[in-house]
Every structure is written in C-alpha cells, then in structure tokens.
Design a protein around this motif. Structure first.
Motif, short mmCIF file in Angstrom:
data_model
loop_
_atom_site.label_atom_id
_atom_site.label_comp_id
_atom_site.label_asym_id
_atom_site.label_seq_id
_atom_site.Cartn_x
_atom_site.Cartn_y
_atom_site.Cartn_z
N UNK A 1 16.78 2.79 57.13
CA UNK A 1 15.46 2.00 56.94
C UNK A 1 14.59 2.39 58.21
N UNK A 2 13.38 2.31 57.71
CA UNK A 2 12.30 2.39 58.67
C UNK A 2 12.36 1.09 59.61
N UNK A 3 12.17 0.88 60.62
CA UNK A 3 12.07 -0.41 61.43
C UNK A 3 10.28 -0.99 61.01
N UNK A 4 9.51 -0.44 60.68
CA UNK A 4 8.31 -0.91 60.29
C UNK A 4 8.25 -1.66 59.01
N UNK A 5 8.96 -1.12 58.12
CA UNK A 5 9.15 -1.70 56.87
C UNK A 5 10.18 -2.97 57.07
N UNK A 6 11.15 -2.96 57.64
CA UNK A 6 11.87 -4.12 58.11
C UNK A 6 10.99 -5.24 58.64
N UNK A 7 10.18 -5.04 59.69
CA UNK A 7 9.31 -5.89 60.32
C UNK A 7 8.19 -6.52 59.20
N UNK B 1 16.69 3.30 61.40
CA UNK B 1 18.08 3.04 61.98
C UNK B 1 18.82 2.66 60.76
N UNK B 2 20.16 2.42 60.70
CA UNK B 2 21.17 2.48 59.67
C UNK B 2 21.69 0.89 59.78
N UNK B 3 21.52 0.12 58.63
CA UNK B 3 21.67 -1.35 58.54
C UNK B 3 21.77 -1.78 57.26
#
Length: 252
Positions: free
Chosen positions: A100-106, A134-136
C-alpha cells in the motif's frame, strides 16, 4: 482470555457465541449513533432550507464532540473485543497483507479522525514519505492508528502529529501529542502489551489494556525474515516532536 478462563468456557461455545453476538449488536448500535453525531456536527446535507450547523465554541457543539469521542471509544473497544474473539493473531484469523502507498494510508486515517478532531478543537499534523510503499494489512493498521489518535485526544492539549518514516528495515508510525505525557500506569501497560499474556486491567488508570493488547497482536502478525512488528509508548523529550506522549508502531 487466559488458560483457566479458556478451560472454564470450553464446554460453553453457545455462551461465547451469544456474547459475541451481543457485542456485535452493541457495536452496530454505537456505529449508528456515532454516524448520527458526525452528521449533526458536520451539518445537514445540502437539502432544502437546512438549519445552520452548530459552530465550534458553542456549548452544544462541544457536548456533541464529547459524545462523539465517547461513542468512538466504545466502538473501538467493541471492535477489538470481536477481533480478539475471532482470535486475532492466530493462524485462522483473516490476515490480508498487501503493498500500500503510505500517502493513501495517511489519507484514510485522516478521513476517519477528521470530524472527531474538529469537534474537539484538535489539529492533526502529518509527516510521511510521499512515495513510500509498504506491505501491511490495511484495515488492521488503520484500526490501530485511529484508535491511537482517539486515545491521544484524551491526553493532548490541542495538537496531534501522525508521523511515518522508513527506519532501516522497519516502517515506523508514530502518533504524538503535545500534552503532559502518559501516566506511569499507561506506560507500564504499553510494555506489558508486548509480553505474552499482557493487557492487564488497571482500575487506577481506568484502562483495560485492551487497545494496547489488540495493537500489539496486530503488530506481531506482521512478520518478515525472522522479524515481527511491535508497539511502544514514550513520553517527554523522547516522545516525539511535540514533547508529549507518543504511541509507536513498527512494522517489518
């Protein structure tokens, strides 16, 4: 549930199922109540002749914000109870790690926390690497971070910071506040959560440790090359850029 409790309930699967169903119904009712409060705080939809939305600073607006905060806490706890009932962290639990893109998580965390933060007059700062991937398990990590922000609202004065960075072989996600820091009992609960059988009830701190235990189990589910995730709590100068309490989630 410890070994003695497990043996006690071993012959009562119907009771466990009944309790889980009850918790599920409670969670659904709380979710409806939380959504209604969000709509009241945000203002009505742009239909014909809507009344004006309550403005920040008005007494009933602040009361609505407090009600929303409490319903969010209840909802978080009920979700975590259901996850633990389904044995989060065990092989049979649905675990769906993906890149996943960190920006989308945030963005998703900000979206889920926005109304509550606004109603409490708390500013959320974010700091993250825009291009990082990152993978999560996205749903679980969003749940952990939103819970950490809801908890930080209890301790902050008026500012919370969600900071994400790549630190060696780990992704480090921090939820920091500018309050006076976590009480010693909460720091101790954070350390206990990473131990086997952690998550003790602490009546002095009014904390069941459920959220920390849930977060630690989610962190441990994330593994890569003999490394697994973890959580930690810090205070003061080591507690991050804002100098208050800091919840840290590290993922391999």
């Amino acid at each position: 549930m410890d070994e003695d409790q497990a043996q006690h309930y071993e012959g009562s699967p119907e009771l466990l199922m009944f309790l889980a169903s009850t918790v599920h119904d409670m969670k659904n009712s709380i979710s409806v109540l939380s959504g209604t409060l969000e709509n009241l705080i945000a203002g009505p939809a742009s239909t014909a002749a809507p009344p004006p939305a309550p403005a920040a600073g008005q007494p009933h607006y602040e009361q609505l914000g407090q009600m929303l905060y409490q319903t969010r806490r209840l909802n978080d706890n009920l979700i975590q109870l259901l996850a633990l009932y389904k044995e989060v962290g065990k092989p049979g639990y649905p675990f769906d790690p993906a890149a996943h893109r960190i920006s989308e998580l945030v963005d998703q965390v900000k979206g889920q926390a926005r109304i509550l933060l606004q109603s409490r007059g708390v500013t959320l700062d974010v700091d993250f690497p825009a291009d990082a991937i990152w993978t999560f398990d996205e749903d679980l990590i969003i749940g952990v971070l939103v819970h950490a922000i809801n908890n930080a609202i209890r301790y902050t004065r008026d500012r919370i910071r969600l900071a994400v960075k790549v630190d060696g072989d780990y992704l480090e996600l921090r939820v920091e506040d500018n309050g006076d820091g976590f009480p010693p009992a909460i720091l101790e609960a954070g350390a206990d959560a990473m131990k086997t059988g952690g998550g003790k009830v602490n009546f002095l701190s009014n904390s069941s440790g459920l959220g920390l235990y849930f977060s630690s189990e989610v962190a441990k589910m994330h593994k890569h090359r003999q490394r697994h995730g973890g959580i930690a709590l810090e205070n003061g100068g080591s507690g991050g850029a804002l100098g208050g309490g800091c919840f840290i989630l590290r993922l391999p």
